[in-house]
Design an enzyme around this catalytic site. Structure first.
Site, PDB file in Angstrom:
ATOM      1  N   LYS A   1      46.242  20.096  13.496  1.00 10.37           N
ATOM      2  CA  LYS A   1      45.477  20.369  14.722  1.00 10.37           C
ATOM      3  C   LYS A   1      44.963  21.811  14.613  1.00 10.37           C
ATOM      4  O   LYS A   1      45.692  22.772  14.866  1.00 10.37           O
ATOM      5  CB  LYS A   1      46.405  20.213  15.937  1.00 10.37           C
ATOM      6  CG  LYS A   1      45.705  19.839  17.238  1.00 10.37           C
ATOM      7  CD  LYS A   1      44.618  20.772  17.680  1.00 10.37           C
ATOM      8  CE  LYS A   1      45.160  21.986  18.395  1.00 10.37           C
ATOM      9  NZ  LYS A   1      44.075  22.978  18.701  1.00 10.37           N
TER      10      LYS A   1
ATOM     11  N   GLU B   1      55.085  31.333  13.111  1.00  8.66           N
ATOM     12  CA  GLU B   1      54.485  32.603  12.686  1.00  8.66           C
ATOM     13  C   GLU B   1      53.694  33.108  13.878  1.00  8.66           C
ATOM     14  O   GLU B   1      52.675  32.510  14.237  1.00  8.66           O
ATOM     15  CB  GLU B   1      53.544  32.385  11.488  1.00  8.66           C
ATOM     16  CG  GLU B   1      54.171  31.669  10.301  1.00  8.66           C
ATOM     17  CD  GLU B   1      55.149  32.531   9.523  1.00  8.66           C
ATOM     18  OE1 GLU B   1      55.394  33.682   9.937  1.00  8.66           O
ATOM     19  OE2 GLU B   1      55.679  32.043   8.523  1.00  8.66           O
TER      20      GLU B   1
ATOM     21  N   CYS C   1      47.043  39.068  12.088  1.00  9.04           N
ATOM     22  CA  CYS C   1      48.402  39.140  12.650  1.00  9.04           C
ATOM     23  C   CYS C   1      49.163  40.339  12.113  1.00  9.04           C
ATOM     24  O   CYS C   1      49.965  40.932  12.813  1.00  9.04           O
ATOM     25  CB  CYS C   1      49.164  37.855  12.367  1.00  9.04           C
ATOM     26  SG  CYS C   1      49.239  37.439  10.625  1.00  9.04           S
TER      27      CYS C   1
ATOM     28  N   GLU D   1      49.642  43.179  21.811  1.00 10.41           N
ATOM     29  CA  GLU D   1      48.752  42.805  20.709  1.00 10.41           C
ATOM     30  C   GLU D   1      47.326  42.657  21.249  1.00 10.41           C
ATOM     31  O   GLU D   1      47.081  41.865  22.145  1.00 10.41           O
ATOM     32  CB  GLU D   1      49.212  41.472  20.098  1.00 10.41           C
ATOM     33  CG  GLU D   1      48.402  41.092  18.872  1.00 10.41           C
ATOM     34  CD  GLU D   1      48.802  39.746  18.273  1.00 10.41           C
ATOM     35  OE1 GLU D   1      48.986  38.778  19.045  1.00 10.41           O
ATOM     36  OE2 GLU D   1      48.909  39.663  17.044  1.00 10.41           O
TER      37      GLU D   1
HETATM   38  P1  NAD Z   1      47.102  30.443  20.167  1.00  8.04           P
HETATM   39  O1  NAD Z   1      48.575  30.504  20.296  1.00  8.04           O
HETATM   40  O2  NAD Z   1      46.267  30.544  21.383  1.00  8.04           O
HETATM   41  O3  NAD Z   1      46.663  29.059  19.464  1.00  8.04           O
HETATM   42  C1  NAD Z   1      47.143  28.680  18.208  1.00  8.04           C
HETATM   43  C2  NAD Z   1      47.086  27.165  18.095  1.00  8.04           C
HETATM   44  O4  NAD Z   1      47.991  26.593  19.025  1.00  8.04           O
HETATM   45  C3  NAD Z   1      45.721  26.572  18.425  1.00  8.04           C
HETATM   46  O5  NAD Z   1      45.456  25.493  17.544  1.00  8.04           O
HETATM   47  C4  NAD Z   1      45.904  26.076  19.830  1.00  8.04           C
HETATM   48  O6  NAD Z   1      45.052  25.016  20.169  1.00  8.04           O
HETATM   49  C5  NAD Z   1      47.338  25.603  19.786  1.00  8.04           C
HETATM   50  N1  NAD Z   1      48.016  25.515  21.090  1.00  8.04           N
HETATM   51  C6  NAD Z   1      47.775  26.263  22.210  1.00  8.04           C
HETATM   52  N2  NAD Z   1      48.594  25.860  23.210  1.00  8.04           N
HETATM   53  C7  NAD Z   1      49.362  24.866  22.708  1.00  8.04           C
HETATM   54  C8  NAD Z   1      50.396  24.051  23.267  1.00  8.04           C
HETATM   55  N3  NAD Z   1      50.802  24.197  24.531  1.00  8.04           N
HETATM   56  N4  NAD Z   1      50.976  23.128  22.481  1.00  8.04           N
HETATM   57  C9  NAD Z   1      50.579  22.971  21.193  1.00  8.04           C
HETATM   58  N5  NAD Z   1      49.599  23.691  20.624  1.00  8.04           N
HETATM   59  C10 NAD Z   1      49.000  24.642  21.372  1.00  8.04           C
HETATM   60  O7  NAD Z   1      46.727  31.554  19.095  1.00  8.04           O
HETATM   61  P2  NAD Z   1      45.265  32.023  18.650  1.00  8.04           P
HETATM   62  O8  NAD Z   1      44.691  32.838  19.753  1.00  8.04           O
HETATM   63  O9  NAD Z   1      44.527  30.850  18.112  1.00  8.04           O
HETATM   64  O10 NAD Z   1      45.616  32.963  17.395  1.00  8.04           O
HETATM   65  C11 NAD Z   1      45.876  34.310  17.471  1.00  8.04           C
HETATM   66  C12 NAD Z   1      47.386  34.579  17.431  1.00  8.04           C
HETATM   67  O11 NAD Z   1      47.930  34.063  16.225  1.00  8.04           O
HETATM   68  C13 NAD Z   1      47.724  36.052  17.419  1.00  8.04           C
HETATM   69  O12 NAD Z   1      48.811  36.281  18.284  1.00  8.04           O
HETATM   70  C14 NAD Z   1      48.134  36.317  15.979  1.00  8.04           C
HETATM   71  O13 NAD Z   1      48.988  37.421  15.766  1.00  8.04           O
HETATM   72  C15 NAD Z   1      48.790  35.030  15.626  1.00  8.04           C
HETATM   73  N6  NAD Z   1      48.830  34.870  14.168  1.00  8.04           N
HETATM   74  C16 NAD Z   1      50.047  34.993  13.540  1.00  8.04           C
HETATM   75  C17 NAD Z   1      50.117  34.875  12.152  1.00  8.04           C
HETATM   76  C18 NAD Z   1      51.425  35.002  11.443  1.00  8.04           C
HETATM   77  O14 NAD Z   1      51.510  34.565  10.302  1.00  8.04           O
HETATM   78  N7  NAD Z   1      52.451  35.571  12.046  1.00  8.04           N
HETATM   79  C19 NAD Z   1      48.953  34.619  11.420  1.00  8.04           C
HETATM   80  C20 NAD Z   1      47.746  34.509  12.101  1.00  8.04           C
HETATM   81  C21 NAD Z   1      47.704  34.621  13.481  1.00  8.04           C
END
Ligand code: NAD
Length: 497
Positions: free
Chosen positions: A183, A258, A292, A390
């Protein structure tokens, strides 16, 4: 500025279930914008529970009855190498689409496409070299590990470097013989569809890879709550990780998380300051700051502070911001207007919390699109929101310190613990600091260059569990212990007369 639109964009972004591109059962869709015009350029199928049910059923069938989990590692490895070849051969097209959808600068998107190929190649090699433990109790027992794929893995990914981050989960999940439902993030669904064609061409059997687009609260939520999905690998915000953790708890699912970061880059006076400057500027402004592991808090020893801040601000002001498709661009457009508004709100908060020395708003000459001038705040105190939260954009907080102890206290003074970067030429200080800093990954005198064999993951609010190298293999497999008696079975004879 002319608005670059790639040729051959799809007329609709669909799911890919059991080897077919399909719309949502109920026909639901959502709008996808490009970050330069902020106009809708395509509709994507918005997956609901019914679509997730179909995808999971296909993946379960492929796992229970299909050849993929039963192949020899070498056979799967060959398919994975073909996937890597195809990704490499299409790197320019992948980068073009990724840049269009995400606003990442094209040169950096190209690097990410090549890294995606490398992820497949790496796990293709790792599974044929995989060995497992065997133990002998002389004359009595032999014990060995029977490693098995687990089943249907649910993979949920964010919008920053989407194709590369998808490869990061797909490669080990598939290498180990699982089947998957991916997804991808709703802001950036364009490149994920390319996996379907690449996998088909490489010979991945139908049903092994399934893709359901849609919103997190709908498609993502249904995947997390599906009883036939025993594993969830999630990358995204810490808050979303908490929700998923709660939703997966009743099912006792295997979870890999992550999450977010607010990583420190610590510069001591004895460091090679030219290298430290290059790395700390790149560390927060590359990938538009939507990274990230960004070193978004730069901590600088007081004796060099004023000079370092001045040089840092100068560099930030000279960064080339503009059309993501232009190879000269260093910072492109942020992914989506909602995210742009969030980053801009932090820029305004920063003006009340720190001393603005570069940027601070929209760059001159870029009146539309999600552009933010690289923004530098100095003298930021540790209780400031821009020090603690962040931002995930091209915004950095710089803070002075006097002693090693103070530097460590500042470095650890957030809820996050993903990465840390330390700049010093004192060997003892470097190692003592590295071992005390609360971060899953540390780079000493280095920019973020990662060996794929090393563990990847965060501590505190930055994550749960580690992937990377054989740790990913561990996450996506069960290690069953098998015990064999070599001699008499020495059982106490309950009930014997
Ligand atoms: P997000 O948490 O908003 O979304 C990530 C994914 O989760 C998307 O596909 C979204 O549709 C899905 N999602 C959202 N709500 C959900 C739910 N209730 N149930 C299941 N799935 C759900 O994150 P984002 O804004 O897309 O990405 C940015 C974030 O990701 C930042 O905080 C960044 O630091 C983090 N990130 C971490 C790493 C790492 O390896 N630690 C790498 C890249 C990004």
């Amino acid at each position: 500025m002319t608005h670059y639109i790639p040729e051959g964009l799809p007329d609709r972004i669909r799911h890919f279930i059991d080897g077919e591109f399909v719309d949502s059962v109920g026909g639901e869709t959502f709008d996808v914008l490009d970050p330069v015009s902020n106009e809708t350029y395509v509709q994507a199928a918005a997956g609901q529970r019914a679509d997730i049910d179909l995808a999971v059923a296909a993946a379960k069938r492929a796992f229970d009855e299909g050849p993929w989990p039963r192949m020899l590692p070498r056979q799967r490895s060959r398919v994975l190498h073909r996937i890597a070849d195809l990704v490499e051969a299409r790197d320019a097209r992948l980068a073009e689409l990724e840049t269009f959808d995400t606003g990442l600068p094209i040169t950096q998107a190209l690097g990410q496409a090549q890294r995606a190929a490398e992820n497949f190649r790496f796990f293709a090699d790792l599974i044929v070299a995989q060995r497992d433990d065997t133990y002998k109790v002389p004359g009595r027992q032999v014990n060995y590990v029977n490693r098995k794929p687990i089943g249907v893995a649910g993979l949920i990914t964010p919008w920053n470097t989407p194709f590369m981050l998808e490869s990061w989960k797909l490669a080990p999940a598939l290498a180990t013989g699982n089947t998957v439902v991916l997804k991808p993030a709703e802001f950036t669904p364009l490149s994920a569809s390319l996996w379907a064609e690449i996998f088909r061409e490489a010979g991945v059997p139908d049903g092994v890879f399934n893709l359901v687009n849609g919103l997190g609260e709908e498609a993502g939520d249904a995947l997390v709550k599906h009883p036939d999905v025993p594993l969830i690998s999630f990358t995204g915000e810490s808050r979303t990780g908490q929700i998923i953790f709660g939703n997966a708890a009743p099912f006792l699912k295997g979870l890999s998380m992550e999450l977010g970061g607010k990583s420190p880059a610590v510069v001591f006076a004895d460091a090679d300051l030219d290298s430290a400057l290059d790395a700390t500027v790149f560390g927060v402004f590359s990938l538009n700051g939507e990274r990230c592991t960004a070193g978004s808090r730069v901590l600088v020893e007081r004796s060099i502070y004023d000079d370092f801040v001045a040089r840092y601000a100068e560099r930030a002001k000279n960064i080339v911001v503009g059309d993501p498709h232009d190879p000269k661009t260093e910072v492109g457009a942020l992914v989506h207007p909602e995210h742009y508004d969030k980053v801009m709100s932090y820029v305004e908060i920063g003006k009340t919390e720190g001393r603005l020395v570069a940027g601070g708003g929209r760059p001159d000459g870029l009146e539309t699109g999600n552009y933010v001038a690289p923004t530098v705040f100095a003298d930021v105190s540790p209780d400031a929101r821009i020090f603690q939260e962040e931002i995930f954009g091209p915004v950095v907080a710089i803070t002075p310190f006097d002693t090693d102890e103070e530097a460590l206290e500042l470095a650890n003074n957030t809820r996050y613990g993903l990465a840390a970067y330390i700049w010093t030429n004192n060997l003892k200080r470097a190692h003592n600091f590295a071992q005390s800093v609360e971060a899953g990954m540390v780079w000493l005198n280095s920019n973020n260059v990662r060996d794929l064999r090393t563990p990847f993951g965060g501590v505190k609010a930055s994550g749960l569990g580690h992937e990377g190298g054989y740790r990913s293999i561990d996450f996506y497999t069960d290690q069953q212990a098998v015990h064999i008696t070599l001699n008499e079975a020495h059982s106490p004879r309950f009930g014997a007369k």
